[in-house]
Enzyme design. Structure first.
Site, short mmCIF file in Angstrom:
data_model
loop_
_atom_site.label_atom_id
_atom_site.label_comp_id
_atom_site.label_asym_id
_atom_site.label_seq_id
_atom_site.Cartn_x
_atom_site.Cartn_y
_atom_site.Cartn_z
N ARG A 199 28.36 -159.63 -67.99
CA ARG A 199 28.50 -160.85 -67.21
C ARG A 199 29.74 -161.62 -67.65
O ARG A 199 29.96 -161.84 -68.85
CB ARG A 199 27.25 -161.73 -67.37
CG ARG A 199 27.32 -163.05 -66.61
CD ARG A 199 25.96 -163.71 -66.63
NE ARG A 199 26.03 -165.14 -66.38
CZ ARG A 199 24.98 -165.95 -66.41
NH1 ARG A 199 23.78 -165.45 -66.67
NH2 ARG A 199 25.11 -167.25 -66.17
N TYR A 225 20.42 -155.35 -75.09
CA TYR A 225 21.08 -156.62 -74.78
C TYR A 225 22.08 -156.96 -75.88
O TYR A 225 21.81 -156.73 -77.07
CB TYR A 225 20.03 -157.72 -74.68
CG TYR A 225 20.52 -159.05 -74.16
CD1 TYR A 225 20.59 -159.30 -72.79
CD2 TYR A 225 20.88 -160.08 -75.03
CE1 TYR A 225 21.01 -160.53 -72.30
CE2 TYR A 225 21.30 -161.31 -74.55
CZ TYR A 225 21.37 -161.53 -73.19
OH TYR A 225 21.79 -162.75 -72.71
N PHE A 290 27.87 -165.14 -71.48
CA PHE A 290 28.24 -163.82 -71.97
C PHE A 290 26.96 -163.06 -72.21
O PHE A 290 26.12 -163.46 -73.02
CB PHE A 290 29.02 -163.92 -73.28
CG PHE A 290 29.33 -162.57 -73.92
CD1 PHE A 290 30.62 -162.06 -73.90
CD2 PHE A 290 28.35 -161.81 -74.53
CE1 PHE A 290 30.93 -160.83 -74.48
CE2 PHE A 290 28.63 -160.57 -75.11
CZ PHE A 290 29.92 -160.09 -75.08
N GLU A 291 26.78 -161.96 -71.51
CA GLU A 291 25.70 -161.05 -71.84
C GLU A 291 26.06 -159.65 -71.36
O GLU A 291 26.65 -159.48 -70.29
CB GLU A 291 24.34 -161.50 -71.28
CG GLU A 291 24.25 -161.70 -69.79
CD GLU A 291 22.85 -162.17 -69.37
OE1 GLU A 291 22.02 -162.52 -70.23
OE2 GLU A 291 22.59 -162.19 -68.15
N ILE A 292 25.77 -158.69 -72.19
CA ILE A 292 25.93 -157.28 -71.85
C ILE A 292 24.53 -156.69 -71.91
O ILE A 292 23.88 -156.72 -72.96
CB ILE A 292 26.88 -156.57 -72.84
CG1 ILE A 292 28.26 -157.23 -72.80
CG2 ILE A 292 26.99 -155.09 -72.49
CD1 ILE A 292 29.23 -156.70 -73.83
#
Length: 393
Positions: A199, A225, A290-292
Protein backbone atom coordinates in the site's frame (compact mmCIF):
# COMPACT_ATOMS: atom_id res chain seq x y z
CA UNK A 1 34.89 40.64 53.99
CA UNK A 2 31.16 41.17 53.38
CA UNK A 3 29.78 40.41 49.93
CA UNK A 4 28.24 43.38 48.18
CA UNK A 5 24.46 43.41 48.06
CA UNK A 6 24.22 43.31 44.18
CA UNK A 7 26.51 40.26 44.11
CA UNK A 8 24.42 38.51 46.79
CA UNK A 9 21.26 39.21 44.80
CA UNK A 10 22.80 37.86 41.60
CA UNK A 11 23.95 34.68 43.36
CA UNK A 12 20.49 34.16 44.87
CA UNK A 13 18.84 34.62 41.48
CA UNK A 14 21.22 32.12 39.90
CA UNK A 15 20.44 29.58 42.63
CA UNK A 16 16.71 30.04 42.14
CA UNK A 17 17.01 29.57 38.37
CA UNK A 18 19.03 26.39 38.88
CA UNK A 19 16.46 24.99 41.36
CA UNK A 20 13.62 25.77 38.94
CA UNK A 21 15.46 23.96 36.13
CA UNK A 22 15.97 20.85 38.30
CA UNK A 23 12.31 20.92 39.34
CA UNK A 24 11.17 21.15 35.71
CA UNK A 25 13.42 18.28 34.74
CA UNK A 26 12.21 15.95 37.48
CA UNK A 27 8.61 17.02 37.85
CA UNK A 28 6.10 14.57 36.28
CA UNK A 29 3.99 17.51 35.15
CA UNK A 30 6.88 19.63 33.90
CA UNK A 31 7.53 20.54 30.32
CA UNK A 32 11.12 19.34 30.01
CA UNK A 33 11.60 16.44 27.63
CA UNK A 34 12.29 13.74 30.21
CA UNK A 35 12.75 10.12 29.23
CA UNK A 36 9.46 9.05 30.83
CA UNK A 37 7.37 11.78 29.27
CA UNK A 38 8.46 11.86 25.67
CA UNK A 39 11.00 9.23 24.74
CA UNK A 40 9.73 5.80 23.81
CA UNK A 41 12.81 3.89 24.90
CA UNK A 42 16.38 4.61 25.93
CA UNK A 43 17.82 3.64 22.56
CA UNK A 44 15.97 3.39 19.28
CA UNK A 45 17.04 0.14 17.56
CA UNK A 46 17.21 2.08 14.30
CA UNK A 47 20.42 3.63 15.66
CA UNK A 48 22.09 0.24 15.38
CA UNK A 49 23.46 -0.82 11.98
CA UNK A 50 20.66 -2.21 9.85
CA UNK A 51 21.10 -4.79 7.12
CA UNK A 52 18.71 -6.82 5.02
CA UNK A 53 16.38 -9.35 6.64
CA UNK A 54 17.56 -12.89 7.16
CA UNK A 55 16.32 -15.61 4.87
CA UNK A 56 16.14 -16.18 1.14
CA UNK A 57 16.39 -12.92 -0.81
CA UNK A 58 15.76 -12.72 -4.55
CA UNK A 59 17.72 -10.08 -6.46
CA UNK A 60 16.84 -8.14 -9.59
CA UNK A 61 17.57 -9.80 -12.92
CA UNK A 62 16.50 -9.52 -16.54
CA UNK A 63 13.53 -11.71 -15.60
CA UNK A 64 12.15 -8.62 -13.82
CA UNK A 65 12.28 -6.46 -16.94
CA UNK A 66 8.97 -4.92 -18.03
CA UNK A 67 7.06 -7.42 -20.15
CA UNK A 68 9.55 -10.25 -19.53
CA UNK A 69 8.30 -13.51 -21.06
CA UNK A 70 9.33 -15.62 -18.09
CA UNK A 71 8.76 -13.00 -15.43
CA UNK A 72 10.17 -13.60 -11.96
CA UNK A 73 7.42 -11.43 -10.49
CA UNK A 74 4.81 -13.14 -8.35
CA UNK A 75 1.13 -12.19 -8.21
CA UNK A 76 1.52 -8.90 -6.37
CA UNK A 77 0.87 -5.21 -6.91
CA UNK A 78 1.61 -1.75 -5.59
CA UNK A 79 -1.76 -0.40 -4.50
CA UNK A 80 -3.08 3.12 -3.94
CA UNK A 81 -6.46 4.59 -3.11
CA UNK A 82 -6.12 8.11 -4.49
CA UNK A 83 -8.15 10.98 -5.89
CA UNK A 84 -7.47 12.91 -9.09
CA UNK A 85 -6.68 16.03 -7.08
CA UNK A 86 -3.96 14.15 -5.16
CA UNK A 87 -1.95 13.61 -8.35
CA UNK A 88 1.12 15.65 -7.37
CA UNK A 89 1.44 13.90 -4.03
CA UNK A 90 1.00 10.53 -5.70
CA UNK A 91 3.69 11.31 -8.27
CA UNK A 92 6.11 12.25 -5.50
CA UNK A 93 5.47 8.94 -3.68
CA UNK A 94 5.78 6.98 -6.92
CA UNK A 95 9.09 8.61 -7.81
CA UNK A 96 10.50 7.75 -4.39
CA UNK A 97 9.44 4.11 -4.54
CA UNK A 98 10.47 3.69 -8.16
CA UNK A 99 13.90 5.17 -7.42
CA UNK A 100 14.54 3.08 -4.32
CA UNK A 101 12.94 -0.21 -5.34
CA UNK A 102 10.48 -0.72 -8.17
CA UNK A 103 12.65 0.32 -11.12
CA UNK A 104 14.55 -2.93 -10.39
CA UNK A 105 11.50 -5.20 -10.15
CA UNK A 106 8.73 -3.48 -12.15
CA UNK A 107 5.72 -4.65 -10.19
CA UNK A 108 2.43 -3.22 -11.48
CA UNK A 109 0.72 -0.21 -9.94
CA UNK A 110 -3.02 -0.50 -9.27
CA UNK A 111 -4.87 2.75 -8.55
CA UNK A 112 -8.37 2.87 -7.05
CA UNK A 113 -10.84 5.75 -6.97
CA UNK A 114 -14.56 6.15 -6.29
CA UNK A 115 -14.80 8.31 -9.43
CA UNK A 116 -13.12 7.75 -12.82
CA UNK A 117 -9.50 8.80 -13.12
CA UNK A 118 -8.78 11.78 -15.32
CA UNK A 119 -6.71 11.46 -18.47
CA UNK A 120 -4.12 13.76 -16.90
CA UNK A 121 -3.82 11.43 -13.91
CA UNK A 122 -3.32 8.45 -16.18
CA UNK A 123 -0.82 10.16 -18.46
CA UNK A 124 1.38 11.55 -15.71
CA UNK A 125 1.42 8.41 -13.55
CA UNK A 126 2.30 6.22 -16.54
CA UNK A 127 5.24 8.53 -17.24
CA UNK A 128 6.83 7.81 -13.84
CA UNK A 129 7.18 4.03 -14.23
CA UNK A 130 8.03 1.40 -16.81
CA UNK A 131 5.78 -1.07 -15.04
CA UNK A 132 2.18 -1.86 -15.95
CA UNK A 133 -0.36 0.63 -14.55
CA UNK A 134 -4.00 -0.15 -13.86
CA UNK A 135 -6.84 2.26 -13.06
CA UNK A 136 -9.86 0.84 -11.25
CA UNK A 137 -13.24 2.24 -10.23
CA UNK A 138 -14.60 1.20 -6.83
CA UNK A 139 -18.11 -0.32 -7.07
CA UNK A 140 -20.73 1.81 -5.37
CA UNK A 141 -21.78 -1.06 -3.13
CA UNK A 142 -18.23 -1.18 -1.77
CA UNK A 143 -18.04 2.56 -1.08
CA UNK A 144 -21.40 4.01 -0.13
CA UNK A 145 -22.75 4.07 3.40
CA UNK A 146 -24.47 0.70 3.97
CA UNK A 147 -28.24 0.54 4.30
CA UNK A 148 -28.23 -0.41 7.99
CA UNK A 149 -26.54 2.84 9.06
CA UNK A 150 -29.06 5.30 10.51
CA UNK A 151 -28.45 8.75 9.03
CA UNK A 152 -29.82 10.64 12.06
CA UNK A 153 -27.66 8.60 14.42
CA UNK A 154 -24.66 9.19 12.18
CA UNK A 155 -25.26 12.97 12.23
CA UNK A 156 -25.50 12.97 16.03
CA UNK A 157 -22.40 10.81 16.33
CA UNK A 158 -20.41 13.23 14.20
CA UNK A 159 -21.32 16.08 16.56
CA UNK A 160 -20.12 14.05 19.55
CA UNK A 161 -16.86 13.14 17.82
CA UNK A 162 -16.28 16.78 16.87
CA UNK A 163 -16.78 17.80 20.51
CA UNK A 164 -14.04 15.29 21.36
CA UNK A 165 -11.86 16.89 18.65
CA UNK A 166 -11.59 13.70 16.60
CA UNK A 167 -9.92 14.53 13.29
CA UNK A 168 -11.94 13.99 10.08
CA UNK A 169 -15.05 13.07 12.10
CA UNK A 170 -17.29 15.17 9.84
CA UNK A 171 -15.89 13.84 6.55
CA UNK A 172 -18.12 11.05 5.27
CA UNK A 173 -15.49 10.16 2.68
CA UNK A 174 -13.00 9.46 5.48
CA UNK A 175 -15.40 7.01 7.13
CA UNK A 176 -16.00 5.39 3.74
CA UNK A 177 -12.27 5.15 3.10
CA UNK A 178 -11.63 3.46 6.46
CA UNK A 179 -14.37 0.91 5.82
CA UNK A 180 -13.12 0.21 2.27
CA UNK A 181 -9.53 -0.23 3.40
CA UNK A 182 -10.68 -2.46 6.25
CA UNK A 183 -12.84 -4.95 4.44
CA UNK A 184 -13.55 -4.10 0.82
CA UNK A 185 -10.38 -3.44 -1.17
CA UNK A 186 -9.36 -7.10 -1.50
CA UNK A 187 -12.82 -7.97 -2.86
CA UNK A 188 -12.38 -5.79 -5.93
CA UNK A 189 -12.52 -7.92 -9.11
CA UNK A 190 -9.22 -6.39 -10.30
CA UNK A 191 -7.45 -8.06 -7.36
CA UNK A 192 -9.16 -11.44 -7.64
CA UNK A 193 -5.97 -13.16 -8.80
CA UNK A 194 -3.57 -11.07 -6.71
CA UNK A 195 -2.16 -12.34 -3.44
CA UNK A 196 0.27 -9.68 -2.18
CA UNK A 197 0.05 -5.89 -2.10
CA UNK A 198 2.16 -2.93 -0.99
CA UNK A 199 0.00 0.00 0.00
CA UNK A 200 1.29 3.43 -1.03
CA UNK A 201 -0.31 6.79 -0.22
CA UNK A 202 0.24 10.26 -1.72
CA UNK A 203 2.98 12.43 -0.19
CA UNK A 204 4.86 9.63 1.57
CA UNK A 205 8.64 9.33 1.28
CA UNK A 206 10.98 6.37 0.83
CA UNK A 207 14.63 6.87 1.74
CA UNK A 208 16.53 3.59 1.35
CA UNK A 209 17.60 1.45 -1.59
CA UNK A 210 16.00 -1.98 -1.29
CA UNK A 211 17.76 -4.55 -3.45
CA UNK A 212 15.61 -7.64 -3.01
CA UNK A 213 12.11 -8.60 -4.14
CA UNK A 214 10.03 -7.68 -1.09
CA UNK A 215 7.05 -9.72 -2.26
CA UNK A 216 9.21 -12.81 -2.79
CA UNK A 217 10.62 -12.28 0.71
CA UNK A 218 7.08 -12.28 2.14
CA UNK A 219 6.22 -15.43 0.21
CA UNK A 220 9.44 -17.36 0.79
CA UNK A 221 9.61 -16.44 4.50
CA UNK A 222 5.93 -17.28 5.08
CA UNK A 223 5.13 -13.76 6.28
CA UNK A 224 1.59 -12.43 6.34
CA UNK A 225 2.07 -8.73 7.05
CA UNK A 226 4.84 -6.15 7.10
CA UNK A 227 4.94 -2.72 8.79
CA UNK A 228 7.36 0.12 9.46
CA UNK A 229 5.61 2.32 12.07
CA UNK A 230 3.61 1.25 15.12
CA UNK A 231 1.51 3.87 16.95
CA UNK A 232 -1.14 4.54 19.58
CA UNK A 233 -4.57 5.60 18.36
CA UNK A 234 -6.97 8.19 19.77
CA UNK A 235 -9.15 6.26 22.25
CA UNK A 236 -12.15 8.55 21.73
CA UNK A 237 -12.32 7.50 18.06
CA UNK A 238 -12.65 3.77 18.84
CA UNK A 239 -14.46 3.61 22.18
CA UNK A 240 -16.55 0.54 21.34
CA UNK A 241 -14.13 -1.26 19.00
CA UNK A 242 -12.63 -3.50 21.69
CA UNK A 243 -15.97 -4.25 23.40
CA UNK A 244 -17.35 -5.33 20.01
CA UNK A 245 -14.21 -7.41 19.48
CA UNK A 246 -14.78 -9.11 22.83
CA UNK A 247 -18.36 -9.91 21.81
CA UNK A 248 -17.03 -11.49 18.63
CA UNK A 249 -14.39 -13.50 20.49
CA UNK A 250 -17.01 -14.80 22.90
CA UNK A 251 -18.78 -16.30 19.90
CA UNK A 252 -15.59 -17.43 18.13
CA UNK A 253 -12.84 -18.26 20.63
CA UNK A 254 -11.48 -20.78 18.11
CA UNK A 255 -10.18 -17.97 15.90
CA UNK A 256 -7.57 -16.73 18.41
CA UNK A 257 -4.11 -18.02 17.45
CA UNK A 258 -2.08 -19.78 20.14
CA UNK A 259 0.85 -17.47 19.31
CA UNK A 260 -1.24 -14.29 19.10
CA UNK A 261 -0.09 -10.80 20.10
CA UNK A 262 -2.87 -10.43 22.66
CA UNK A 263 -0.51 -8.86 25.23
CA UNK A 264 0.43 -6.15 22.72
CA UNK A 265 -3.25 -5.41 22.14
CA UNK A 266 -4.17 -5.25 25.84
CA UNK A 267 -1.06 -3.81 27.51
CA UNK A 268 -1.99 -1.59 30.47
CA UNK A 269 1.48 -0.53 31.55
CA UNK A 270 2.85 1.91 29.01
CA UNK A 271 -0.24 4.04 28.33
CA UNK A 272 -2.80 3.00 30.98
CA UNK A 273 -4.96 6.01 30.13
CA UNK A 274 -5.35 4.75 26.57
CA UNK A 275 -6.21 1.21 27.63
CA UNK A 276 -8.79 2.51 30.08
CA UNK A 277 -10.39 4.99 27.68
CA UNK A 278 -10.49 2.40 24.87
CA UNK A 279 -12.18 -0.08 27.23
CA UNK A 280 -9.38 -2.62 27.35
CA UNK A 281 -7.54 -2.00 24.08
CA UNK A 282 -4.04 -0.51 24.27
CA UNK A 283 -4.81 1.28 20.95
CA UNK A 284 -1.47 0.06 19.56
CA UNK A 285 -1.68 -0.44 15.81
CA UNK A 286 0.40 -0.80 12.67
CA UNK A 287 0.22 2.49 10.79
CA UNK A 288 -1.43 1.12 7.71
CA UNK A 289 -0.55 3.89 5.23
CA UNK A 290 2.42 1.56 4.82
CA UNK A 291 1.54 -2.10 4.75
CA UNK A 292 2.80 -5.05 2.76
CA UNK A 293 0.37 -7.89 3.09
CA UNK A 294 -0.95 -11.24 1.99
CA UNK A 295 -4.59 -10.78 1.00
CA UNK A 296 -5.28 -14.42 1.81
CA UNK A 297 -5.41 -13.34 5.45
CA UNK A 298 -8.13 -10.75 4.76
CA UNK A 299 -9.98 -13.36 2.68
CA UNK A 300 -9.90 -15.91 5.49
CA UNK A 301 -13.10 -16.93 7.24
CA UNK A 302 -11.84 -15.58 10.57
CA UNK A 303 -11.23 -12.10 9.21
CA UNK A 304 -14.35 -12.01 7.04
CA UNK A 305 -16.50 -13.00 10.02
CA UNK A 306 -14.78 -10.39 12.18
CA UNK A 307 -15.14 -7.60 9.63
CA UNK A 308 -18.81 -8.41 9.02
CA UNK A 309 -19.43 -8.29 12.78
CA UNK A 310 -17.79 -4.87 13.04
CA UNK A 311 -19.49 -3.60 9.91
CA UNK A 312 -22.93 -4.46 11.29
CA UNK A 313 -22.05 -2.79 14.60
CA UNK A 314 -21.75 0.51 12.70
CA UNK A 315 -18.55 1.87 14.26
CA UNK A 316 -17.02 2.83 10.93
CA UNK A 317 -19.66 5.59 10.83
CA UNK A 318 -20.95 6.09 14.39
CA UNK A 319 -17.37 6.33 15.62
CA UNK A 320 -14.22 6.68 13.54
CA UNK A 321 -12.90 3.16 13.42
CA UNK A 322 -9.87 3.19 11.17
CA UNK A 323 -8.51 0.39 9.04
CA UNK A 324 -5.26 0.56 11.03
CA UNK A 325 -6.71 -0.58 14.39
CA UNK A 326 -9.10 -3.01 12.67
CA UNK A 327 -6.31 -4.65 10.68
CA UNK A 328 -4.01 -4.62 13.69
CA UNK A 329 -6.49 -6.18 16.10
CA UNK A 330 -7.30 -8.92 13.61
CA UNK A 331 -3.63 -9.65 12.94
CA UNK A 332 -2.84 -9.52 16.65
CA UNK A 333 -5.57 -12.03 17.45
CA UNK A 334 -5.94 -14.40 14.50
CA UNK A 335 -2.41 -14.66 13.08
CA UNK A 336 0.80 -16.22 14.33
CA UNK A 337 2.69 -13.14 15.53
CA UNK A 338 5.94 -14.54 14.12
CA UNK A 339 4.47 -14.00 10.64
CA UNK A 340 4.31 -10.23 11.16
CA UNK A 341 7.51 -8.49 10.05
CA UNK A 342 9.03 -5.13 10.93
CA UNK A 343 10.64 -3.80 7.73
CA UNK A 344 13.31 -1.91 9.62
CA UNK A 345 15.44 -1.62 6.47
CA UNK A 346 12.80 0.33 4.51
CA UNK A 347 13.20 4.03 5.23
CA UNK A 348 9.78 5.64 5.28
CA UNK A 349 7.94 8.81 6.26
CA UNK A 350 4.30 9.72 6.50
CA UNK A 351 4.06 13.10 8.21
CA UNK A 352 4.90 13.41 11.06
CA UNK A 353 6.53 9.99 11.69
CA UNK A 354 9.61 8.21 10.30
CA UNK A 355 11.25 4.84 10.10
CA UNK A 356 14.89 5.76 9.41
CA UNK A 357 17.45 2.95 9.66
CA UNK A 358 21.20 3.20 10.17
CA UNK A 359 22.28 2.03 6.74
CA UNK A 360 24.56 3.32 3.95
CA UNK A 361 21.64 2.57 1.62
CA UNK A 362 19.59 5.38 3.16
CA UNK A 363 19.69 9.10 2.49
CA UNK A 364 17.36 12.00 3.24
CA UNK A 365 16.28 11.11 6.78
CA UNK A 366 17.90 11.34 10.22
CA UNK A 367 18.92 7.95 11.59
CA UNK A 368 16.79 6.92 14.56
CA UNK A 369 14.51 9.96 14.39
CA UNK A 370 10.91 8.95 15.01
CA UNK A 371 9.32 12.35 14.38
CA UNK A 372 10.32 15.84 13.29
CA UNK A 373 7.22 17.28 14.94
CA UNK A 374 6.63 18.36 18.54
CA UNK A 375 8.55 16.42 21.19
CA UNK A 376 5.39 14.94 22.71
CA UNK A 377 4.79 12.99 19.48
CA UNK A 378 7.57 10.60 20.53
CA UNK A 379 5.18 9.23 23.13
CA UNK A 380 2.92 7.95 20.34
CA UNK A 381 5.48 5.27 19.40
CA UNK A 382 4.21 1.78 20.26
CA UNK A 383 7.14 -0.13 18.78
CA UNK A 384 8.61 -0.74 22.26
CA UNK A 385 5.54 -2.79 23.19
CA UNK A 386 5.75 -4.78 19.97
CA UNK A 387 9.43 -5.48 20.60
CA UNK A 388 8.67 -6.41 24.20
CA UNK A 389 5.89 -8.88 23.50
CA UNK A 390 6.77 -10.13 20.02
CA UNK A 391 10.32 -9.12 19.04
CA UNK A 392 11.99 -7.43 16.10
CA UNK A 393 11.58 -10.20 13.51
Amino acid sequence: MAIARPVRALALAAALVWCFFIWQLLSPSGTAMTKDKYLSFERDPNLDPTGEPEGKLVRASEDYAPGATNSARINATLLALVRNEELDGMLQAMRDLERTWNHKFNYPWTFFNDVPFSEEFKKRTRAVTKAEVRYELIPKEHWEMPSWINQDLYDESVKILEEKKIQYADKISYHQMCRWNSGMFYKHPALANTQYYWRVEPNVHFFCDVDYDVFRYMHDSNKTYGFTINLYDAPASITTLWPETEKFLAEHPEYVHENSAMNWLTDKTRRPDHTKDANGYSTCHFWSNFEIGDMNFWRSKAYEDYFNHLDRAGGFFYERWGDAPVHSIALGLFEDSSKIHWFRDIGYQHIPFFNCPNSPKCKGCVTGRFTDGEAWLNREDCRPNWFKYVGMG
